[in-house]
Design a protein around this motif. Structure first.
Motif, mmCIF file in Angstrom:
data_model
loop_
_atom_site.group_PDB
_atom_site.id
_atom_site.type_symbol
_atom_site.label_atom_id
_atom_site.label_comp_id
_atom_site.label_asym_id
_atom_site.label_seq_id
_atom_site.Cartn_x
_atom_site.Cartn_y
_atom_site.Cartn_z
ATOM 1 N N MET A 1 0.856 -1.389 0.037
ATOM 2 C CA MET A 1 -0.172 0.087 0.101
ATOM 3 C C MET A 1 0.876 1.190 -0.081
ATOM 4 N N GLU A 2 2.181 1.247 0.620
ATOM 5 C CA GLU A 2 2.801 2.446 0.844
ATOM 6 C C GLU A 2 3.362 2.565 -0.554
ATOM 7 N N VAL A 3 3.809 1.537 -1.287
ATOM 8 C CA VAL A 3 4.370 1.720 -2.650
ATOM 9 C C VAL A 3 3.322 2.298 -3.466
ATOM 10 N N GLU A 4 2.044 1.954 -3.561
ATOM 11 C CA GLU A 4 0.910 2.417 -4.251
ATOM 12 C C GLU A 4 0.680 3.858 -4.188
ATOM 13 N N ALA A 5 0.754 4.277 -2.850
ATOM 14 C CA ALA A 5 0.656 5.426 -2.197
ATOM 15 C C ALA A 5 1.549 6.527 -3.096
ATOM 16 N N ALA A 6 3.001 6.104 -2.761
ATOM 17 C CA ALA A 6 4.059 6.695 -3.112
ATOM 18 C C ALA A 6 3.960 7.027 -4.578
ATOM 19 N N ARG A 7 3.530 5.729 -5.602
ATOM 20 C CA ARG A 7 3.350 6.044 -6.964
ATOM 21 C C ARG A 7 2.491 7.088 -7.216
ATOM 22 N N GLY A 8 1.232 6.950 -6.435
ATOM 23 C CA GLY A 8 0.213 7.910 -6.758
ATOM 24 C C GLY A 8 0.200 9.404 -6.261
ATOM 25 N N GLY A 9 1.261 9.482 -5.385
ATOM 26 C CA GLY A 9 1.516 10.854 -4.785
ATOM 27 C C GLY A 9 1.712 11.806 -5.659
ATOM 28 N N GLU A 10 1.334 13.021 -5.546
ATOM 29 C CA GLU A 10 1.600 14.253 -6.189
ATOM 30 C C GLU A 10 2.605 15.212 -5.872
ATOM 31 N N GLY A 11 3.630 15.830 -6.531
ATOM 32 C CA GLY A 11 4.564 16.705 -5.848
ATOM 33 C C GLY A 11 5.474 15.842 -5.093
ATOM 34 N N LEU A 12 5.542 14.703 -5.308
ATOM 35 C CA LEU A 12 6.728 13.918 -4.580
ATOM 36 C C LEU A 12 7.974 13.749 -5.648
ATOM 37 N N THR A 13 9.228 14.314 -4.977
ATOM 38 C CA THR A 13 10.503 13.914 -5.849
ATOM 39 C C THR A 13 10.879 12.273 -5.541
ATOM 40 N N VAL A 14 11.846 12.060 -6.443
ATOM 41 C CA VAL A 14 12.120 10.723 -6.094
ATOM 42 C C VAL A 14 12.674 10.687 -4.786
ATOM 43 N N LYS A 15 13.631 11.478 -4.265
ATOM 44 C CA LYS A 15 14.273 11.319 -3.172
ATOM 45 C C LYS A 15 13.288 11.327 -1.893
ATOM 46 N N GLN A 16 12.256 12.182 -2.094
ATOM 47 C CA GLN A 16 11.213 12.316 -0.998
ATOM 48 C C GLN A 16 10.556 10.954 -0.968
ATOM 49 N N ALA A 17 10.129 10.421 -2.130
ATOM 50 C CA ALA A 17 9.451 8.863 -2.217
ATOM 51 C C ALA A 17 10.340 7.953 -1.551
ATOM 52 N N MET A 18 11.552 7.912 -1.946
ATOM 53 C CA MET A 18 12.683 6.974 -1.044
ATOM 54 C C MET A 18 12.740 7.151 0.109
ATOM 55 N N LYS A 19 12.715 8.326 0.782
ATOM 56 C CA LYS A 19 12.874 8.641 2.196
ATOM 57 C C LYS A 19 11.291 8.004 2.791
ATOM 58 N N LEU A 20 10.459 8.410 2.277
ATOM 59 C CA LEU A 20 8.935 7.979 2.708
ATOM 60 C C LEU A 20 8.886 6.569 2.858
ATOM 61 N N LEU A 21 9.278 5.770 1.758
ATOM 62 C CA LEU A 21 9.354 4.384 1.711
ATOM 63 C C LEU A 21 10.501 3.691 2.412
ATOM 64 N N GLY A 22 11.602 4.437 2.540
ATOM 65 C CA GLY A 22 12.780 3.595 3.272
ATOM 66 C C GLY A 22 13.249 2.776 2.276
ATOM 67 N N LEU A 23 13.385 3.087 0.883
ATOM 68 C CA LEU A 23 14.051 2.277 0.184
ATOM 69 C C LEU A 23 15.223 2.939 -0.712
ATOM 70 N N SER A 24 16.072 2.205 -0.895
ATOM 71 C CA SER A 24 17.119 2.615 -1.826
ATOM 72 C C SER A 24 16.729 3.177 -3.224
ATOM 73 N N ARG A 25 17.673 3.719 -4.028
ATOM 74 C CA ARG A 25 17.301 4.332 -5.312
ATOM 75 C C ARG A 25 16.971 2.911 -6.216
ATOM 76 N N SER A 26 17.959 1.833 -6.100
ATOM 77 C CA SER A 26 17.756 0.839 -7.039
ATOM 78 C C SER A 26 16.456 0.147 -6.530
ATOM 79 N N SER A 27 15.954 -0.164 -5.509
ATOM 80 C CA SER A 27 14.919 -0.669 -4.938
ATOM 81 C C SER A 27 13.656 0.027 -5.235
ATOM 82 N N TYR A 28 13.780 1.281 -5.206
ATOM 83 C CA TYR A 28 12.570 2.150 -5.453
ATOM 84 C C TYR A 28 12.420 1.864 -7.155
ATOM 85 N N TYR A 29 13.402 2.039 -8.036
ATOM 86 C CA TYR A 29 13.098 1.946 -9.245
ATOM 87 C C TYR A 29 12.624 0.387 -9.672
ATOM 88 N N ARG A 30 13.103 -0.545 -9.033
ATOM 89 C CA ARG A 30 12.432 -1.859 -9.032
ATOM 90 C C ARG A 30 10.961 -1.878 -8.825
#
Length: 294
Positions: A1-30
């Motif tokens: 659910m957190e991933v879906e929320a980050a995906r649908g979130g508006e105005g979030l940068t990649v870094k903000q989404a990574m921090k919100l989800l606690g994921l690394s950059r590679s894990s985020y893109y996967r």
């Protein structure tokens, strides 16, 4: 659910989404972008028979680099493009392992020369609109100096004439140019209304006798290159270099008779057998005799 929320979130940068989800950059893109990790594929290895074919072609065409060796092998039906190990890099690795790789090419210098030629003259759209003429010297093993006068068609790189003479006068230049025009007609081409003849600034090219010949012809427009700028007649200079490096410096003609035979033989090879990368790995004759069409 957190991933879906980050995906649908508006105005979030990649870094903000990574921090919100606690994921690394590679894990985020996967996970968020659905990307997959790169899978290393096994290298196709050329068979022993394939290696022997490439070695045979390389030894037969010692002047060619790995790209042209592969092109010859394909043109001769020795290999096919879908065979294992038939790529250019596979060909390179095979020839390198056999110690048959040519020295590094001066590609940057050649590209700069080509650009300078384009700035000097507009490239023609039809055959026989631009011809390049020049002389080159060669000393045979009997220590006699000879001159080789040549004319090359610009678009196809087809060498129209290569004549050995004892002098380099206006009369010799006139004979070479007349021989080239005769060759054009004998090969079934109609002469254009105007032909641009490009030469360097040698004494024969600046002689009054040659200027009068050009004026009376009413066909030729004579253009001399800028001083100390051989790139302007680069097609012709390239033919001279290939003639010497690929043939004369290897066989070392002993006298004038042998030189004439070797020049004649190489001209036939250059026009009808030697593949040119700039022509799509076709021969000059394949382009010139087909009126520039594939």
């Amino acid at each position: 659910m957190e991933v879906e929320a980050a995906r649908g979130g508006e105005g979030l940068t990649v870094k903000q989404a990574m921090k919100l989800l606690g994921l690394s950059r590679s894990s985020y893109y996967r996970q968020v972008r659905g990307m997959k990790d790169y899978q290393v594929r096994g290298r196709q290895v050329a068979s022993a028979e394939h290696k022997e074919v490439l070695r045979e072609v390389a030894l037969k065409r010692v002047e060619a680099g790995h790209r042209r060796v592969r092109a010859y092998a394909l043109a001769w039906g020795k290999i096919t493009t879908n065979a294992a190990g038939s790529s250019r890099m596979s060909c390179y690795r095979v020839l390198k392992s056999e110690g048959l790789i040519q020295p590094k090419r001066i590609g940057q210098d050649l590209r700069q020369a080509a650009e300078q030629r384009r700035q000097r003259l507009t490239a023609p759209e039809k055959l026989n609109q631009v011809l390049q003429a020049d002389f080159t010297d060669y000393v045979t093993e009997d220590n006699e100096k000879h001159h080789i006068g040549c004319v090359t068609e610009y678009l196809s790189r087809f060498n129209l004439i290569s004549a050995v003479s004892d002098t380099e006068t206006a009369l010799d230049l006139i004979a070479v140019v007349e021989g080239a025009l005769k060759e054009i007609a004998e090969l079934g081409h109609e002469l254009t209304d105007q032909i641009i003849l490009v030469t360097d600034n040698g004494p024969a090219m600046k002689a009054r006798r040659f200027r009068n010949f050009v004026k009376k012809s009413e066909l030729l427009i004579h253009v001399r290159s800028r001083k100390y700028h051989p790139q302007t007649i680069g097609r012709e200079e390239r033919f001279h270099g290939s003639l010497k490096l690929e043939r004369l410096y290897r066989v070392l003609p002993r006298n004038r008779t042998e030189l004439i035979e070797e020049v004649k033989s190489y001209r036939q090879f250059y026009n009808y057998e030697r593949l040119h990368m700039s022509l799509g790995y076709r021969t000059p004759a394949a382009v010139y005799l087909n009126n520039g069409t594939p």
